[in-house]
Write a protein that holds these residues in place. Structure first.
Motif, PDB file in Angstrom:
ATOM      1  N   ALA A 273       0.833  -1.200   0.000  1.00 30.30           N
ATOM      2  CA  ALA A 273       0.000   0.000   0.000  1.00 30.30           C
ATOM      3  C   ALA A 273       0.870   1.254   0.000  1.00 30.30           C
ATOM      4  CB  ALA A 273      -0.904  -0.001   1.234  1.00 30.30           C
ATOM      5  N   ALA A 274       0.419   2.264  -0.723  1.00 36.47           N
ATOM      6  CA  ALA A 274       1.019   3.605  -0.704  1.00 36.47           C
ATOM      7  C   ALA A 274       2.460   3.637  -1.187  1.00 36.47           C
ATOM      8  CB  ALA A 274       0.915   4.222   0.697  1.00 36.47           C
ATOM      9  N   SER A 275       2.899   2.586  -1.870  1.00 34.80           N
ATOM     10  CA  SER A 275       4.268   2.542  -2.389  1.00 34.80           C
ATOM     11  C   SER A 275       4.270   2.968  -3.856  1.00 34.80           C
ATOM     12  CB  SER A 275       4.830   1.126  -2.254  1.00 34.80           C
ATOM     13  OG  SER A 275       4.857   0.759  -0.880  1.00 34.80           O
ATOM     14  N   LEU A 276       5.311   3.680  -4.240  1.00 31.00           N
ATOM     15  CA  LEU A 276       5.435   4.166  -5.617  1.00 31.00           C
ATOM     16  C   LEU A 276       6.485   3.347  -6.357  1.00 31.00           C
ATOM     17  CD1 LEU A 276       4.832   6.436  -7.765  1.00 31.00           C
ATOM     18  CD2 LEU A 276       6.855   7.572  -6.862  1.00 31.00           C
ATOM     19  N   THR A 288       8.107  -2.543  -1.157  1.00 28.08           N
ATOM     20  CA  THR A 288       7.521  -1.512  -0.301  1.00 28.08           C
ATOM     21  C   THR A 288       8.353  -0.244  -0.342  1.00 28.08           C
ATOM     22  OG1 THR A 288       6.799  -3.279   1.193  1.00 28.08           O
ATOM     23  CG2 THR A 288       6.663  -1.031   2.053  1.00 28.08           C
ATOM     24  N   GLY A 289       7.707   0.882  -0.223  1.00 25.08           N
ATOM     25  CA  GLY A 289       8.400   2.161  -0.074  1.00 25.08           C
ATOM     26  C   GLY A 289       7.501   3.149   0.640  1.00 25.08           C
ATOM     27  N   VAL A 290       7.568   3.169   1.947  1.00 23.03           N
ATOM     28  CA  VAL A 290       6.669   4.004   2.751  1.00 23.03           C
ATOM     29  C   VAL A 290       7.453   4.580   3.918  1.00 23.03           C
ATOM     30  CG1 VAL A 290       4.643   4.009   4.254  1.00 23.03           C
ATOM     31  CG2 VAL A 290       4.661   2.584   2.216  1.00 23.03           C
ATOM     32  N   PHE A 291       7.293   5.844   4.155  1.00 20.10           N
ATOM     33  CA  PHE A 291       7.898   6.451   5.345  1.00 20.10           C
ATOM     34  C   PHE A 291       7.095   5.975   6.557  1.00 20.10           C
ATOM     35  CE2 PHE A 291       9.384   9.316   8.437  1.00 20.10           C
ATOM     36  CZ  PHE A 291      10.492   9.991   7.949  1.00 20.10           C
ATOM     37  N   PRO A 292       7.742   5.331   7.533  1.00 22.21           N
ATOM     38  CA  PRO A 292       6.970   4.773   8.656  1.00 22.21           C
ATOM     39  C   PRO A 292       6.316   5.875   9.483  1.00 22.21           C
ATOM     40  CG  PRO A 292       9.323   4.618   9.082  1.00 22.21           C
ATOM     41  CD  PRO A 292       9.186   5.084   7.663  1.00 22.21           C
ATOM     42  N   ILE A 293       5.079   5.658   9.838  1.00 28.27           N
ATOM     43  CA  ILE A 293       4.350   6.673  10.606  1.00 28.27           C
ATOM     44  C   ILE A 293       4.864   6.707  12.036  1.00 28.27           C
ATOM     45  CG2 ILE A 293       2.449   5.171  11.345  1.00 28.27           C
ATOM     46  CD1 ILE A 293       0.573   7.583  10.613  1.00 28.27           C
ATOM     47  N   ASP A 294       4.818   7.867  12.646  1.00 25.41           N
ATOM     48  CA  ASP A 294       5.329   8.047  14.010  1.00 25.41           C
ATOM     49  C   ASP A 294       4.561   9.221  14.624  1.00 25.41           C
ATOM     50  OD1 ASP A 294       6.956   7.621  16.213  1.00 25.41           O
ATOM     51  OD2 ASP A 294       8.801   7.626  15.019  1.00 25.41           O
ATOM     52  N   TRP A 299       8.516  12.246  14.188  1.00 22.08           N
ATOM     53  CA  TRP A 299       8.636  12.335  12.727  1.00 22.08           C
ATOM     54  C   TRP A 299       9.382  13.598  12.316  1.00 22.08           C
ATOM     55  CZ3 TRP A 299       6.570  16.238   9.644  1.00 22.08           C
ATOM     56  CH2 TRP A 299       6.826  16.078   8.275  1.00 22.08           C
ATOM     57  N   ASN A 302      13.112  13.189  12.748  1.00 30.59           N
ATOM     58  CA  ASN A 302      13.721  12.240  11.809  1.00 30.59           C
ATOM     59  C   ASN A 302      13.661  12.756  10.371  1.00 30.59           C
ATOM     60  OD1 ASN A 302      14.545  10.271  13.693  1.00 30.59           O
ATOM     61  ND2 ASN A 302      12.423   9.549  13.860  1.00 30.59           N
ATOM     62  N   ALA A 303      12.544  13.405  10.037  1.00 32.53           N
ATOM     63  CA  ALA A 303      12.414  13.916   8.669  1.00 32.53           C
ATOM     64  C   ALA A 303      13.430  15.024   8.413  1.00 32.53           C
ATOM     65  CB  ALA A 303      10.983  14.425   8.437  1.00 32.53           C
ATOM     66  N   LEU A 306      16.655  13.445   7.893  1.00 30.84           N
ATOM     67  CA  LEU A 306      16.690  12.730   6.609  1.00 30.84           C
ATOM     68  C   LEU A 306      17.178  13.634   5.489  1.00 30.84           C
ATOM     69  CD1 LEU A 306      16.093  10.309   4.859  1.00 30.84           C
ATOM     70  CD2 LEU A 306      13.667  10.866   4.962  1.00 30.84           C
TER      71      LEU A 306
ATOM     72  N   PHE B 291       9.645   7.944  -0.536  1.00 30.99           N
ATOM     73  CA  PHE B 291      10.476   6.883   0.034  1.00 30.99           C
ATOM     74  C   PHE B 291      10.774   5.894  -1.076  1.00 30.99           C
ATOM     75  CE2 PHE B 291      12.036   3.481   2.466  1.00 30.99           C
ATOM     76  CZ  PHE B 291      12.274   3.900   3.764  1.00 30.99           C
ATOM     77  N   PRO B 292      12.065   5.643  -1.366  1.00 32.29           N
ATOM     78  CA  PRO B 292      12.368   4.768  -2.507  1.00 32.29           C
ATOM     79  C   PRO B 292      11.894   3.343  -2.254  1.00 32.29           C
ATOM     80  CG  PRO B 292      14.347   5.255  -1.240  1.00 32.29           C
ATOM     81  CD  PRO B 292      13.263   6.122  -0.679  1.00 32.29           C
ATOM     82  N   ILE B 293      11.296   2.742  -3.269  1.00 30.82           N
ATOM     83  CA  ILE B 293      10.769   1.382  -3.118  1.00 30.82           C
ATOM     84  C   ILE B 293      11.918   0.386  -3.095  1.00 30.82           C
ATOM     85  CG2 ILE B 293      10.439   0.939  -5.591  1.00 30.82           C
ATOM     86  CD1 ILE B 293       7.669  -0.284  -4.739  1.00 30.82           C
ATOM     87  N   ASP B 294      11.726  -0.689  -2.370  1.00 33.67           N
ATOM     88  CA  ASP B 294      12.765  -1.710  -2.218  1.00 33.67           C
ATOM     89  C   ASP B 294      12.061  -3.035  -1.944  1.00 33.67           C
ATOM     90  OD1 ASP B 294      15.331  -2.729  -1.990  1.00 33.67           O
ATOM     91  OD2 ASP B 294      15.979  -1.174  -0.588  1.00 33.67           O
ATOM     92  N   LEU B 309      16.669   7.811  13.266  1.00 34.21           N
ATOM     93  CA  LEU B 309      17.685   8.555  12.521  1.00 34.21           C
ATOM     94  C   LEU B 309      18.228   9.738  13.310  1.00 34.21           C
ATOM     95  CD1 LEU B 309      19.252   8.891   9.910  1.00 34.21           C
ATOM     96  CD2 LEU B 309      17.330  10.177   8.981  1.00 34.21           C
TER      97      LEU B 309
ATOM     98  N   THR C 288       2.392  11.266  11.861  1.00 29.90           N
ATOM     99  CA  THR C 288       2.834  11.639  10.524  1.00 29.90           C
ATOM    100  C   THR C 288       3.824  10.611   9.978  1.00 29.90           C
ATOM    101  OG1 THR C 288       2.674  13.950  11.234  1.00 29.90           O
ATOM    102  CG2 THR C 288       3.853  13.541   9.170  1.00 29.90           C
ATOM    103  N   GLY C 289       3.797  10.412   8.691  1.00 25.83           N
ATOM    104  CA  GLY C 289       4.795   9.580   8.017  1.00 25.83           C
ATOM    105  C   GLY C 289       4.913  10.021   6.567  1.00 25.83           C
TER     106      GLY C 289
END
Lengths: 322, 322, 322
Positions: A273-276, A288-294, A299, A302-303, A306, B291-294, B309, C288-289
């Protein structure tokens, strides 16, 4: 209308342990079942719900036979979830009310040059344009559009608001403005395809957009022009496939997952889900490619970091050299 | 119906090398062309397809003249993609079948107090409400809604299921409930705007939501209240602009890209697919946040680490101090 | 039609300082107000706009009394934004034109076995299927579908293209194909619910999908089968809730935010735009993520490094050991 347990097993198979004359009035989840309910256990994590369920009968796998027997009637079948799926179909057929309106609803706008199979059903306020073809036993619910020259196969189900064959998004830049590329292809949809509410499948630019047999699309999905989606691939709500992408058979795309244009996914690729998807994926597997929710404060920290990650890597390198 | 090569060059220009009497029966991509096809090469990466294509004629840029000449007939033009766009328009006009139904389809619901230009076409099952205006040569395909007092300019094309002028999402909190803010503005759409299937453009709260001339919106896009989208900006499918954002002219937003409310994008800002704009961007350029997919296992490790992070950064700092 | 300031305060309360006979011709934002406009200041960040506004009168909080007095007429109220919301409702009622068409538009397709409250309004080209119920004072705008046996409460507003009660996305795998799970539940929508254009709420598999009182949903939202959304929760455009998730009361979900299936959000959980909820959240707060947007070159570097983040952590660990 109730169904006898015996009649259910006669129709669907499985081994019944219990009173075949029990009348089943409802299909229900374990946690909310009553003594006249038939329930099922497919997820072993829910096994604890089995003992306390009030269901009159439960559908279980062979591994659960003893636990099921400890509480009452049960049906044993190798795949309880599949059995349940078939049961919902049996249930729906048994409870179907007669359709009050004709096969093509009088409010639908069907072009005289469209070809609609005599067994297809066209619901209220649908539009079927010139040259479109609708296959046998296919159902268009209400407010569905099937545009010029598009084809829908047999036994398909198109939910309300589906748009088949709007123009693909084709534009050529010209001194700061856009020149439209007329979309001269159409859409070809195979057999046994289900398409969810308000989902859009665009017509091809030169060739057709193709949805192969057995594809299942949820609601609010966007399928761009010239896309091909392979057999029995399933895509969840709000997902999207950009133009000219080719998705293999037996793939899945999670909700709001997205595949960029001109890419290829091999058979058996599963997108979370929600991966590009930004590159072709030729090896089966889950991606998968999703920024983990926090929580928002964590967030933010960490963002922010990043955005300096590349320079952090350089600092690690520098430390390592010392 | 076939078109002579000579007739195509007469209409669109370009330098033809080859038999002007060749009858073109199809427009086709290079890899799938037949001897009666006209094809084009705009992407240099596809140059290798040129030699092996069976196309009867190809449209190429001056740089490809020699390679094209080596295989047969060709048309030279500075911008083959733009030429191809114009060619699709010529093709569509040449093949247009006569419309069977009147300019305003009898199933459309057009309010007597709406103003529809006599040259506009309102398709089946559209709704045009009181006070709405539809400009010259504009086409509403099927099941389009243009709400009260909303304006659509000239030469626009609105695909099936488009909703213009639903209420913006305006709510004031009041002791744990929401009080609706009636949306008293409307939507104003300029000329030469194309809007894809099931896209929604909300009416403004006090002032109008504005879509300027030449904007191109793909399918399933959400445009919130009071937004302004500048001239010739293009947005791909499933993208969204939240309330009161101002997007400059000549911008692009990739598929599922999103702009938060009250932000400004300057002219010439390009947002990548699936990226969320969280601050105004005043410098032209390409912007991305994905977020890059992997493969899922690698993603899980990196995502878990990402949640630490900020503390990793602190550990690097501590190491540097030593 | 203008409204006297005095009549506004009579209807909505608040303390008026200024000429009660001033005729208000428009509601307008501060920066774009004229001497016959009524404006409001709710966001302290916009206080600088107050002095320069040409508004004939402004609605302010007690803290702004002095600044407002310095420029002219004003209304003092504890919550100017809420006052403004009520004012838009008063304004809309005062300016309402008489409806030209009957309560159930003749183009709507309402099943004889549907139950529509005599005070409800069913707009053009809506479909209300057998067994559906539409409550008192509820309004279905155009092209809304309410499917079989689904219920909509009182004082609801459903915008164009809304689809209530399409089948949930239920499939059981069977040797590489999908077997449909018929969706035997329905949708139950409480009172005072607003649902935005082209939003879809699927019917439940066995039990009902439930939208509780006072929920506000924006456009193009997907709500899967068996979901429950608690009272007064608001979700912004393009957000989605997958099957069987339970969202508590008084939550918010930002635009394109998404909640995966079978999860629980407690009361008072707020999900930021474009964030994916992958686990239940039981503690109130903002979550947020999102990958922070950056210019594309910087993003590429950081994204590439992100794919090695886990090994970077190991390298930091190794450095720390030395």
């Amino acid at each position: 209308m109730a169904l006898r347990l015996g009649a259910i097993v006669d129709a669907l198979g499985g081994e019944l342990q219990g009173n075949a004359d029990l009348e089943i009035a409802r299909l229900a989840p374990l946690h909310n079942a009553s003594p006249d309910s038939l329930s099922f256990l497919s997820n072993p994590k829910l096994a604890k719900e089995l003992a306390s369920s009030l269901a009159g009968c439960v559908i279980v796998s062979p591994a659960m036979r003893e636990q099921a027997a400890a509480r009452g009637a049960f049906i044993v079948t190798p795949d309880p979830y599949l059995y349940f799926a078939r049961l919902t179909q049996l249930w729906k057929r048994a409870h179907a009310r007669q359709e009050a309106h004709p096969r093509i609803h009088p409010s639908a706008v069907v072009d005289p040059e469209a070809i609609v199979d005599p067994t297809a059903r066209i619901g209220p306020l649908c539009v079927v344009e010139r040259g479109a073809r609708i296959g046998a036993d296919t159902v268009l619910k209400s407010s569905v559009t099937v545009s010029e020259d598009c084809q829908v196969g047999a036994r398909c189900l198109l939910h309300p608001g589906v748009v088949i064959g709007a123009d693909g998004f084709g534009l050529a830049p010209d001194k700061g403005t856009w020149v439209k590329i007329e979309q001269l292809g159409a859409v070809r949809i195979g057999d046994d395809v289900e398409i969810g509410a308000n989902t859009c499948i665009d017509r091809g630019a030169l060739e057709d957009t193709v949805i192969e047999d057995g594809v299942k699309l949820d609601n609010l999905i966007q399928v761009g022009h010239n896309v091909r989606i392979g057999k029995h691939t399933a895509m969840a709500g709000c997902s999207a496939v950009a133009g000219s992408a080719v998705i293999g058979p037996h793939c899945t795309v999670g909700g709001a997952g997205m595949v960029l244009g001109h890419l290829t996914l091999a058979e058996g690729v599963h997108i979370s889900a929600a991966s590009l998807v930004t590159r072709s994926i030729l090896k089966p597997g889950q991606y998968t490619g999703v920024f983990p929710i926090d929580d928002n404060a964590a967030w933010e920290k960490n963002a922010a970091t990043l955005r300096q990650l590349h320079s952090l890597r350089d600092r690690i390198k520098a430390l390592e050299k010392k």
